[in-house]
Design an enzyme around this catalytic site. Structure first.
Site, PDB file in Angstrom:
ATOM      1  N   CYS A 268      32.445  35.114  43.542  1.00  0.00           N
ATOM      2  CA  CYS A 268      32.041  33.752  43.918  1.00  0.00           C
ATOM      3  C   CYS A 268      32.980  33.024  44.883  1.00  0.00           C
ATOM      4  O   CYS A 268      32.516  32.494  45.890  1.00  0.00           O
ATOM      5  CB  CYS A 268      31.807  32.888  42.685  1.00  0.00           C
ATOM      6  SG  CYS A 268      31.470  33.777  41.177  1.00  0.00           S
ATOM      7  N   ARG A 297      37.252  43.652  35.409  1.00  0.00           N
ATOM      8  CA  ARG A 297      37.454  42.759  34.274  1.00  0.00           C
ATOM      9  C   ARG A 297      38.068  43.514  33.122  1.00  0.00           C
ATOM     10  O   ARG A 297      37.698  44.662  32.866  1.00  0.00           O
ATOM     11  CB  ARG A 297      36.111  42.163  33.823  1.00  0.00           C
ATOM     12  CG  ARG A 297      35.515  41.267  34.880  1.00  0.00           C
ATOM     13  CD  ARG A 297      34.220  40.662  34.415  1.00  0.00           C
ATOM     14  NE  ARG A 297      33.549  40.029  35.539  1.00  0.00           N
ATOM     15  CZ  ARG A 297      32.307  39.578  35.507  1.00  0.00           C
ATOM     16  NH1 ARG A 297      31.608  39.692  34.391  1.00  0.00           N
ATOM     17  NH2 ARG A 297      31.762  39.011  36.564  1.00  0.00           N
ATOM     18  N   GLN A 315      28.623  44.543  41.084  1.00  0.00           N
ATOM     19  CA  GLN A 315      27.498  43.655  40.815  1.00  0.00           C
ATOM     20  C   GLN A 315      26.562  43.630  42.014  1.00  0.00           C
ATOM     21  O   GLN A 315      27.025  43.693  43.152  1.00  0.00           O
ATOM     22  CB  GLN A 315      28.010  42.221  40.624  1.00  0.00           C
ATOM     23  CG  GLN A 315      28.801  41.985  39.362  1.00  0.00           C
ATOM     24  CD  GLN A 315      29.226  40.525  39.305  1.00  0.00           C
ATOM     25  OE1 GLN A 315      29.878  40.028  40.203  1.00  0.00           O
ATOM     26  NE2 GLN A 315      28.840  39.844  38.243  1.00  0.00           N
ATOM     27  N   ASP A 317      25.359  41.130  43.453  1.00  0.00           N
ATOM     28  CA  ASP A 317      25.650  39.707  43.324  1.00  0.00           C
ATOM     29  C   ASP A 317      25.012  38.908  44.461  1.00  0.00           C
ATOM     30  O   ASP A 317      24.835  39.424  45.556  1.00  0.00           O
ATOM     31  CB  ASP A 317      27.179  39.533  43.394  1.00  0.00           C
ATOM     32  CG  ASP A 317      27.643  38.267  42.718  1.00  0.00           C
ATOM     33  OD1 ASP A 317      26.796  37.544  42.164  1.00  0.00           O
ATOM     34  OD2 ASP A 317      28.854  37.996  42.737  1.00  0.00           O
ATOM     35  N   HIS A 319      24.786  34.518  45.808  1.00  0.00           N
ATOM     36  CA  HIS A 319      24.968  33.093  45.568  1.00  0.00           C
ATOM     37  C   HIS A 319      24.006  32.332  46.452  1.00  0.00           C
ATOM     38  O   HIS A 319      23.911  32.617  47.649  1.00  0.00           O
ATOM     39  CB  HIS A 319      26.412  32.690  45.843  1.00  0.00           C
ATOM     40  CG  HIS A 319      27.345  33.273  44.845  1.00  0.00           C
ATOM     41  ND1 HIS A 319      27.997  34.460  45.050  1.00  0.00           N
ATOM     42  CD2 HIS A 319      27.683  32.864  43.595  1.00  0.00           C
ATOM     43  CE1 HIS A 319      28.711  34.749  43.978  1.00  0.00           C
ATOM     44  NE2 HIS A 319      28.553  33.807  43.072  1.00  0.00           N
ATOM     45  N   LYS A 399      21.776  28.402  32.301  1.00  0.00           N
ATOM     46  CA  LYS A 399      21.414  29.688  32.902  1.00  0.00           C
ATOM     47  C   LYS A 399      20.182  30.293  32.263  1.00  0.00           C
ATOM     48  O   LYS A 399      19.808  29.947  31.141  1.00  0.00           O
ATOM     49  CB  LYS A 399      22.580  30.678  32.787  1.00  0.00           C
ATOM     50  CG  LYS A 399      22.956  30.996  31.346  1.00  0.00           C
ATOM     51  CD  LYS A 399      23.928  32.159  31.273  1.00  0.00           C
ATOM     52  CE  LYS A 399      24.280  32.467  29.821  1.00  0.00           C
ATOM     53  NZ  LYS A 399      24.954  33.716  29.629  1.00  0.00           N
ATOM     54  N   HIS A 445      24.535  31.229  40.893  1.00  0.00           N
ATOM     55  CA  HIS A 445      24.982  32.630  40.873  1.00  0.00           C
ATOM     56  C   HIS A 445      23.808  33.435  40.352  1.00  0.00           C
ATOM     57  O   HIS A 445      23.158  33.017  39.409  1.00  0.00           O
ATOM     58  CB  HIS A 445      26.108  32.886  39.869  1.00  0.00           C
ATOM     59  CG  HIS A 445      27.249  31.954  39.957  1.00  0.00           C
ATOM     60  ND1 HIS A 445      28.456  32.333  40.482  1.00  0.00           N
ATOM     61  CD2 HIS A 445      27.384  30.681  39.555  1.00  0.00           C
ATOM     62  CE1 HIS A 445      29.288  31.313  40.394  1.00  0.00           C
ATOM     63  NE2 HIS A 445      28.676  30.302  39.841  1.00  0.00           N
TER      64      HIS A 445
HETATM   65 ZN   LIG Z   1      29.177  33.982  41.198  1.00  0.00          ZN
END
Ligand SMILES: [Zn+2]
Ligand SMILES: [Zn+2]
Length: 571
Positions: A268, A297, A315, A317, A319, A399, A445
């Protein structure tokens, strides 16, 4: 009678049986767990072979109909009673109060709060089974002694137990950790490190197919692709709040020259920086940045599990940075497109959760209410069934989570769509609105598959390794009957190559039946045998996975069949 009470009571009976068979055993704890129970204990070399004997003894105890007797004892008496049980003594020391309860069933006495069955006769002796034996650190702490954990499963009826065991056996056959190695997709190596999968060529092909598909789908929907570094300065993670709120999931800083850097746990902040690399106006919004971002992580070694729980993963991912009034439309698109993509992979059933504001939260109450209402509105508009996870939102925003259900009906967390009120504030993100004034955008996200690792693990289990043609790393094996058919096999191969089909010519010195057997084990969608007849008539004899021999056909016809199947991404 609650099943949890039966399960927990069985853990006492398990301990009682072990005590009788192996006097001198030291006992840890024995809780009920999902589907069953376990007991942690320390005894001389108990092995899997001992389980049937222990199980027999447990049935004996159950049939004797022994009462569970409750008693309250003072600390001093407890210390005397458990003087040979070091783990119990440790627990006694930690528990508050002057008195603690013990339960006695036959010769076995345990420190326990209860509740239990009144008497062992209330338990169905045919409703449980000891399933496995494993090592477990005392209190889950790697620095503490390793105990032996005996697991059991338990249900009220024999029928339920058998159903469960059958489902488990089916799940075991689909275990992606085993299939992943057999199909040469990915690999774990002790010297590389736990929780760090390395992708073999075939697994890499599979990943690339998934990436390419997503790349195409998202690009056509206005996403822009970005790439960000794997590490970033500690300062960045302080600004983002990760250092303050997410540190336990992050690895120690890396020193470069005189500065500290962190391995990224999320992408992010980098995407925020890309947003801020220019002045943005309302006309630019929504901006959608997508990245196959590899993050790291911390996970305790005990919870690592194949591809579904790892320490480094990629990910899918993205945004979405939008004006507040665009949230509804963008979330609608996210969900609609998300379901379409998940369906293409063969997932048609979902559990949907809307997680709302937790006690500790960032951002204003007004924005929380507004965003939560938007998410609710969108779910309603799309006529989706969802459940509320009250207070289950992340601290920075509400979320929507989607768990996909696999072919055994097991739910897997994949998609997440999270509104964020934290990062836009912390990084002071702005855009120029229609009135020419600076305004704070909303940030969402979203990960659709979750991570490529996890999703591929789920895919393997869903299909039991028999991936649909469009995803299969090797789609066709061509098996020449004898060496004189190799030339024709290669000709066939050339046609496949021209169509970007993934194939292998099996010209090893082995029998045809052995090669076919090998192809079946590798779950290859199509196995082609070419001999005299096929060569002469420019045909192929095809075996389709799951169907067997589908007969002779002209090569052109076979190619047509394959390309159509790939095009529609059938599964
Ligand atoms: Zn994010
Ligand atoms: Zn108990």
């Amino acid at each position: 009678m609650k099943i949890e009470i039966i399960r927990h009571s069985l853990s006492h009976i398990l301990a009682a049986a072990v005590q009788e068979l192996h006097p001198g055993t030291k006992f840890g704890i024995g809780p009920a767990i999902e589907n069953g129970f376990y007991y942690d204990l320390s005894s001389v070399a108990l092995a899997k072979e001992d389980l049937p004997k222990i199980e027999e003894k447990m049935k004996e105890i159950i049939k004797k109909n022994i009462a569970f007797k409750k008693e309250e004892l003072l600390m001093s008496d407890l210390n005397k009673l458990f003087k040979d049980q070091p783990y119990k003594l440790e627990l006694i020391k930690e528990l508050p109060g002057e008195k603690l309860t013990i339960y006695q069933s036959g010769d076995f006495i345990d420190l326990c709060q209860g509740p239990h069955v009144k008497s062992t006769g209330e338990i169905n002796p045919d409703g449980f089974k000891l399933t496995k034996i494993a090592g477990a650190y005392w209190k889950g702490d790697e620095k503490k002694p390793m105990l032996t954990r005996i697991y059991g499963v338990a249900f009220k009826t024999k029928r339920e137990l058998l159903d469960y065991l059958q489902k488990e056996a089916e799940a075991e056959k689909r275990d992606h950790r085993i299939l992943g190695q057999k199909l040469e997709l990915f690999y774990f190596d002790e010297e590389v490190g736990a929780g760090l999968p390395i992708w073999q060529p075939k697994g890499t092909i599979l990943r690339k197919i998934i990436e390419d598909y997503l790349h195409k789908e998202l690009t056509s929907r206005g996403y822009q692709w970005v790439i960000s570094p794997h590490i970033g300065k500690l300062e960045l993670w302080k600004t983002s709040g990760h250092w303050e709120l997410y540190r336990e999931n992050m690895y120690s800083p890396i020193k470069i020259d005189e500065e500290e850097y962190m391995l990224k746990p999320m992408n992010c902040p980098f995407h925020v920086k890309i947003y801020q690399s220019n002045i943005r106006s309302y006309k630019d919004l929504p901006l959608k940045y997508a990245e196959f971002g590899t993050v790291y992580r911390y996970e305790r070694s005990g919870v690592l599990h194949g591809l579904t729980r790892v320490r480094g993963f990629t990910q899918d991912d993205a945004h979405i940075i939008c004006a507040p009034e665009q949230l509804s439309e963008e979330t609608t698109k996210l969900l609609k497109d998300g379901f379409k993509i998940l369906k293409t992979f063969g997932f048609k059933e979902y559990d949907i959760y809307l997680s709302t504001r937790p006690e500790k939260y960032a951002g204003t109450l007004k924005n929380w209410i507004k965003a939560t209402n938007v998410l609710k509105y969108v779910l309603k508009k799309l006529k989706l069934k969802w459940q509320i996870d009250s207070g289950g939102g992340v601290f920075y925003g509400p979320k929507i989570d989607i768990k996909i259900k696999d072919s055994l009906g097991r739910p897997w967390q994949c998609t997440t769509i999270q509104v964020d009120f934290n990062l836009p504030d912390r990084f002071n993100m702005t855009y120029i609105n229609q009135k020419g004034k600076k305004q704070r955008p909303f940030m969402v996200h979203r990960a659709l598959l979750g991570s490529l690792e996890r999703f591929i693990g789920v895919l393997i289990e869903h299909y039991a390794g028999a991936l649909p043609l469009w995803l299969a790393p090797e789609q066709i094996w061509v098996v020449p009957v004898g060496s004189r058919h190799e030339k024709y096999a290669k000709e066939v191969g050339e046609r496949f190559k021209a169509l970007d089909l993934r194939f292998k010519i099996k010209d090893e010195n082995e029998t045809v039946s052995k090669k076919i057997r090998g192809g079946e084990l590798q779950k290859i969608p199509y196995l082609l045998v070419v001999g005299d007849k096929e060569m002469k008539t420019k045909q192929v004899r095809a075996r389709e996975r799951g169907k067997g021999d589908i007969g002779m056909m002209k090569l052109t016809k076979f190619l047509e069949k394959l390309t159509t199947e790939i095009k529609v991404k059938s599964f």
